[in-house]
Design a protein around this motif. Structure first.
Motif: not given
Lengths: 657, 657
Positions: B335-340, B320
């Motif tokens: 920064t993130f674990n789950r995304l849409s 990403l």
């Protein structure tokens, strides 16, 4: 060398100032075509007939004069010609030249009614002016991660946002993700998050330091076929910071909707049109933010997180790069009327890449988002008691009748007469245009010129006045023929055409007489007839008459001022009580603004667009009858215009038929 | 010329075959660096120490030999050197040369266990294998517009889709809008619409002629730090049409996660890494669809409308373009674990631009989507009765323990020993790797080589066998020291290091002895110790012992085959009943496939990822004790390995301590 090019003429170079853009074209190329080839916008309303004067340019280097093939034209005086001025549309270029283009764009945009917030008391728009946009900003404190509490940055941010915004579900745009980690570490986790959405689901579309004095911004944009206007808005207060306007660069591909649609079907044409409109908007975005400093620093495109766009159906298709061809092929259906939100980055707009873009919904091929948004600028969508009419009259006229409970709409092809097209003395409402007219009892012509310049021509509102004064003063009959005996010394007869002298050569900008001809008057009558008959027919569809219309809202197309009384005298508007008429200016831009600042407004327009009934005039057999009846001043049936009938009878104006 | 470059050496040109890529580098450049400069992937597990042999290349033009500064190396025989072979990592280039790179990529990817659908009876995965992806296709008849019924094209299409799909709200992607009008006119309104979504809201992501025999496709993709594997899947049947694998082109920027994270912080490094992984995936997409014809025509990227991607947390960040730097800085948060869902066009993937991309959710910085997806390939997420463990052992080992009701997870830094790193005779499971080992009672060494080639080295599963056989046969003691008297003529002592001869020079690919040294064994023990102690500690966190673990699932990292018995003998795996162990291969790819074909699986993984408890071993004071105890063969506490204790006592293997 390809065989087909063996006879190709030698290329010459044309340099355009002040843009300093050059093109190479074959010798013998028409100068207006060369200007369009160079991608420079220059209107020529008359369509290359050499009579609108809008394409007047000055050759400042290289040989100008007869050799360019400039046809002698009444609009171009010897004095101007001596200074190297030529009308580009009738000029053939045979050698290298440098051409100084007038700053028409600047002139024109100055004249477009700038965006002013309506007086909500007077307009009944108080509900529409409440600030409640679909984007909002929350300030939160994101706790630092620890080895024990090692939720991801996004998860910790989401928890804070859910609490602060009362949201249930939070998602995050990819552009935001890229600087999320750095952003929440910048100020010990204190951060301001810009959120898109008003329901339980929100999307993080921007992050910035907490406590920033800088608010979030939006743009409201009216994409007109000719002019694009754009307002920079503080989304937190609704304040309009700046409004920028410019000619739609698509003008080089054709001046009206039909020619744009044709251009789109050329190879590469669709994408070119898309880039041109995006380029114009981006330039205007730049202009609107230029120098707009706030205590939090200068505003940049990054700070603009929401855009509301209204345009006619073809303009909206072109913005998205969708071929509008079926709009002009029977049965005239667009590819889409309503869309969900789009992302600025995908459209190529110079905003925050995660900015959301809303296009005002269309009702059909010829009733677009400019009209539905425009309705927001009237009380029609919230009014249940009254019946109102709304008209946006330009080259195409769009009409809406009804109230909160029902709305009917239709479009008519009015022609460009009131915008200066097809009328020899006509011009847009730019500097030098006569915008108001009166003929005194003595037969003296009095007028008011935009920017108090020497008159160059007459704009829409001036033409309405002129025609009304000619009729009421008995200088023309009800068919629009000039009564020679009445015109007296103002009668001009040349080249087999009859005209009425508006101003003598020595007083005009061009140094030649300013004249309105019978042909001009015929074109004006056709246009007003098309508009009136559409209004009349639309009401008949629901069994109503003008007497039952409580308010009549008028938008666009007439320059600064339209004199309602005169518009009624020529039969453009119905003979109703004068106080029922309201001239509103650029309602598309105002409506776009109202959508921007309030999501309730957006939902209202969205709902309304679904419920409106679109009447296709082409399929109404009675339209031609209505139209033919309206080809008189003010109308065949004078009883439809009782106050004008009285006025004309008093003045003993002869009726030819 | 800048002053700083005054002493710059003369540039030379290196041409790389079979890619036919050239680079200009200063004379004196290290050849491996030049290969990386050229963007060509070539593994060198030993990190430039000249002992893994993976960077062996042949100089086919230009002067090869001493002049290149190749250090004498046991791994490079005189015979090979005579043919121009050099180890790139220890070679300095002084003049123009042409270098033939081995087809390592091809060799390597052949060896990665190809994707095979599990036997649902045996694995208990029957629920996971039901086909129900989030994209679907409906065939509808869009009525032609008429003057009376002039709904927009999109509106007429939406009405049909709402009815056919039972949806309430239908939106349309911009890429679809562009050809919507043409598409619904192509075949009298008969059309096949591909829809994204399973609830009341659907998005039209593709349109194609109705009655097409061509189904819609998806890709399941495992983004490994070293290898990327991708399966092309018929979304309507779940059939896997093809699986393509290749080295992750990011290898040129560093071989492990930490070096990638460091590279990302260089100027432009993050975007370069993003482009490299996207480029690798796009190449593999091309490979996977190449020649995959169906009766409806050839498959193209346009036909692929959904992608399920699983990778470790760093790989997902890089895909990403999100800086992964905080993953390696305490407290180690991503920064993130789950995304849409993301859109393929925005990511640069060569799929249908409206294709949706789902990244399997991570649990933390070192337990990524490859692990959560991998769990789907086990019955753990649906099993309530049993307690299971799951381990994916590579350079990093990830562990999960629990069942449907609770799951604990942790990661340990195992080191690359079982993947061929830090072990002189180690190599990836490519052609020429010894994958199985046995030492007979007579002291004869028997082995099986991948592709039946001459042995080049030993891969993970072979090293496990070798170490177990050395221990059980009494050739090494429980500290991993070689028992000289037992090794006999296989004892190798040179350069102050002690080794055990695996194969004599004349039988090997390289023409030199294949030897495992005490240092190699130490590295292997550290790796197995890290894995075992992490397993042990994770269970202790919930008060469980290995006896209470009903099933132990093993994924990745060991090549084709891991011998469970031998893995227990060396103390890599606990001494449990053998039938409780299940070796599953590439569970990340399989899990990604399961997410692709069933949205229930996706939701399950999404839920599970929220509920898993992430244990940070770095903060567990007892981890170092556990680890130190595991640095023996099989363990300090032999009572933890009763069957091995019995075996060793029978064999009277001396215990040094």
């Amino acid at each position: 060398m390809k065989q087909g090019h063996q006879n190709r003429k030698q290329d010459i170079s044309i340099r355009f100032m002040p843009f300093d853009v050059s093109v190479e074209v074959p010798a013998g190329t028409n100068l207006l075509e060369a200007i369009r080839e160079a991608g420079l916008p220059l209107k020529a309303s008359c369509g290359g007939e050499g009579n609108c004067g809008e394409c007047l340019v000055q050759v400042v280097k290289g040989s100008a004069g007869e050799s360019y093939g400039t046809k002698p034209s009444a609009i171009l005086s010897g004095e101007l010609a001596g200074k190297g001025y030529v009308l580009a549309c009738v000029t053939t270029v045979t050698g290298d030249i440098t051409v100084d283009l007038p700053h028409f764009e600047e002139l024109y945009i100055k004249s477009v009614a700038a965006f002013t917030l309506p007086d909500d008391e007077a307009t009944g728009l108080s509900g529409s002016l409440e600030i409640g946009p679909i984007v909002s900003r929350v300030e939160i404190q994101v706790p630092a991660a620890t080895l024990e509490d090692n939720y991801s940055d996004l998860a910790r941010l989401e928890i804070g946002i859910r609490k602060a915004a009362g949201a249930e579900q939070v998602t995050c745009g990819r552009a935001v993700l890229k600087h999320l980690a750095a952003a929440i570490r910048q100020d010990d986790g204190r951060i301001s998050a810009t959120l898109f959405g008003t329901g339980p689901a929100r999307t993080i579309i921007d992050l910035r330091p907490a406590g920033s004095a800088k608010p979030i911004y939006g743009i409201a944009c009216d994409i007109g076929t000719t002019t694009i206007a754009l307002s920079l808005v503080n989304l937190e207060t609704g304040e309009v910071l700046n409004t920028a306007m410019g000619l739609n660069r698509q003008l080089k591909c054709g001046e009206d909707i039909i020619s744009r649609i044709n251009y789109a079907s050329r190879p590469g044409g669709l994408d070119e049109l898309r880039k041109l409109v995006v380029g114009t908007i981006n330039t205007l975005i730049g202009k609107s933010i230029d120098g707009q400093g706030v205590s939090g620093g200068c505003i940049s495109g990054q700070d603009i997180v929401y855009a509301s766009v209204s345009g006619n159906t073809t303009m909206t298709h072109l913005l998205l790069g969708v071929d509008p061809r079926y709009i002009r092929e029977e049965p005239y259906v667009p590819t889409f009327n309503r869309l969900s939100f789009l992302e600025a980055a995908g459209l190529g707009l110079a905003l925050n890449p995660e900015a959301r873009v809303y296009c005002a919904p269309a009702v059909g091929s010829y009733v677009g988002g400019d009209i539905t948004a425009g309705l927001l600028a009237t009380p029609m969508l919230r009014d249940t008691d009254k019946i109102s009419m709304f008209i946006d009259a330009g080259t195409n006229g769009e009409l809406v009748a009804g109230n909160k409970d029902w709305l009917m709409t239709c479009a008519c092809s009015a022609g460009p007469a009131f915008e200066g097209g097809g009328v020899r003395c006509g011009m847009p409402a730019t500097a030098g245009a006569i915008e108001r007219f009166a003929i005194t009892g003595d037969g003296d012509v009095e007028y008011k010129v935009i920017d108090s310049a020497r008159p160059r021509g007459v704009c829409g509102s001036g033409l309405v006045d002129l025609l009304a004064e000619l009729l009421v003063g008995g200088y023309v009959d009800r068919q629009g023929k000039i009564r020679k005996e009445a015109a007296g010394e103002r009668l001009i007869e040349e080249d087999g055409s009859t005209g009425f002298l508006i101003e003598r050569a020595e007083e005009t900008y061009w140094g030649h007489d300013l004249v309105i001809t019978e042909r001009d008057i015929t074109n004006l009558i056709r246009t007003k007839g098309a508009v009136f008959s559409a209004c009349s027919l639309l009401l008949k569809q629901v069994g109503l008459t003008f007497d039952e219309v409580d308010a009549f809202y008028i938008a666009g197309g007439f320059g600064h001022h339209l004199d309602i009384e005169n518009a009624i005298r020529i039969g453009l508007l119905p003979d109703m009580e004068r106080e029922r008429f309201h001239y509103l200016g650029n309602t598309s831009l105002l409506g776009s603004y109202l959508i921007l600042i309030s999501d309730d407004n957006r939902k209202l327009v969205e709902d309304v667009s679904r419920k409106m009934t679109y009447v296709e005039l082409n399929t109404e057999p009675s339209y031609m009858n209505e139209y033919t009846g309206a080809l008189f001043l003010p109308h065949t049936d004078l009883d439809l215009f009782p106050t004008i009938k009285k006025l004309l009878n008093r003045g003993q104006t002869p009726i030819s038929r």
